[in-house]
Design an enzyme around this catalytic site. Structure first.
Site, PDB file in Angstrom:
ATOM      1  N   ASP A   1       0.856  -1.182   0.000  1.00 11.12           N
ATOM      2  CA  ASP A   1       0.000   0.000   0.000  1.00 11.12           C
ATOM      3  C   ASP A   1       0.899   1.242   0.000  1.00 11.12           C
ATOM      4  OD1 ASP A   1      -2.935   1.063   0.518  1.00 11.12           O
ATOM      5  OD2 ASP A   1      -1.727   2.003   2.077  1.00 11.12           O
TER       6      ASP A   1
ATOM      7  N   HIS B   1      -7.194  -6.271  -1.201  1.00 13.11           N
ATOM      8  CA  HIS B   1      -6.109  -5.309  -0.996  1.00 13.11           C
ATOM      9  C   HIS B   1      -5.096  -5.723   0.064  1.00 13.11           C
ATOM     10  CE1 HIS B   1      -4.110  -1.439  -1.001  1.00 13.11           C
ATOM     11  NE2 HIS B   1      -4.299  -1.327   0.308  1.00 13.11           N
TER      12      HIS B   1
END
Length: 345
Positions: A106, A322
């Site tokens: 991320d 994610h």
């Protein structure tokens, strides 16, 4: 952690330009520095630390500046990319090492990529999880993200080439995060509940179904929480794990973490000399097929022959969201250790 290395986990703090950086270390061997994203912690790498240690590496997961037990400078501009890169280099040197492999997820992927780009003397290889490398370029980020929430929607030839749709007139979450105190006012009265919803919104097994309002956008007058799924926790996130994350942010608040988003225009200015620059060190990418970071930035992945000429291994995990190293720890650990074993030297 139930491995032969469980007793060897070491917590410590080291000096960096912005103050102390807390880290968790496991194993001995070549240094692998693990950098988390938003809204996470060193704990996001809890599955990778023992696996890397068992494979013969010195695995070190940091609390990024503004998180956990690391320093939290008051100034918003203390969270610019240049500062986080220097924190990473300082950690490597404080551990008595001259070089390291850096792996990020991320926001940590962007920090890892820029660490490799700006400090090739320190970072000999780079692994990126969930967020592809996209060189500095294009319009000012605040202008780009403002358009994403208005009449123009993500897609086409821009940085976020893909099929995301905002439902025009809404606000992209990055724009929503810009004003100091605004997102904090939504999150901090119920940190645990907000984190549970945010994690669920981007997890493969709990994310909203196709056609549902996109949780990356805020309706006019609304909040991000309005679009979070209401139901069970994702399969990777138990009550104990959620308690850990919530405890960290209940203690620290969210401002340090959110200040990373508030420096994107500064980063664009700071990195002007690196416009379009490739990262030439050996590299790795792992994304999730259901992650907007992967689908919106599909053009960046397609550009890897130019932007990551040292790419050794690239994977998009089918049906993964994610939080990739937590959703698919065994698969990610195998890919990571195979890649590390293949690195030159």
């Amino acid at each position: 952690m139930t491995t032969q290395y469980a007793a060897e986990v070491v917590h410590r703090s080291v000096h960096a330009p912005g103050g102390r950086i807390h880290l968790v270390e496991q194993g001995t061997g070549p240094l692998v520095l693990l950098v988390h994203g938003f809204p996470e912690s060193w704990y996001s790498w809890r599955h990778q630390l023992p696996a890397l240690a068992a494979a013969g590496y010195r695995a070190v997961a940091v609390d990024v500046r503004g998180y956990g037990r690391s320093a939290k400078p008051a100034a918003v501009d203390a969270y610019r990319m240049l500062d986080l890169v220097e924190d990473n280099a300082a950690v490597v040197h404080a551990l008595g090492e001259k070089s390291a492999v850096v792996v990020g997820h991320d926001w940590g992927a962007a920090v890892a990529a820029n660490s490799a780009l700006l400090r090739p003397d320190v970072f000999r290889a780079v692994g990126l999880l969930s967020v592809p490398y996209a060189p500095r370029g294009g319009p000012r980020p605040s202008d780009l993200f403002a358009r994403m929430g208005g009449a123009e929607e993500p897609g086409g030839e821009g940085e976020f080439g893909g099929e995301g749709e905002s439902g025009g007139g809404e606000e992209f979450y990055v724009s929503y995060f810009q004003e100091p105190g605004r997102a904090e006012a939504e999150i901090e009265p119920d940190v645990r509940g907000w984190l549970a919803g945010f994690y669920a919104a981007l997890s493969a097994d709990t994310m909203p179904p196709p056609g549902a309002p996109d949780p990356h956008f805020v309706s006019k007058g609304g909040t991000l929480r309005d679009r979070f799924p209401r139901g069970p926790l994702p399969g990777w996130l138990g009550e104990r794990e959620l308690d850990f994350y919530a405890g960290e942010f209940e203690r620290t608040g969210l401002t340090g973490a959110l200040n990373r988003y508030r420096n994107m225009d500064r980063d664009w200015e700071d990195l002007a000399a690196f416009d379009g620059a490739p990262i030439t060190q050996p590299s790795l990418f792992i994304g999730g097929s259901l992650d907007a970071s992967t689908t919106w930035l599909a053009g960046a992945i397609d550009a890897y022959p130019v932007t990551l000429p040292g790419l050794i291994s690239s994977h998009v995990l089918d049906g993964c969201g994610h939080w990739i190293q937590q959703e698919r720890p065994a698969e990610v650990n195998r890919i990571l250790t195979d890649w590390l074993a293949a690195l030159p030297g």
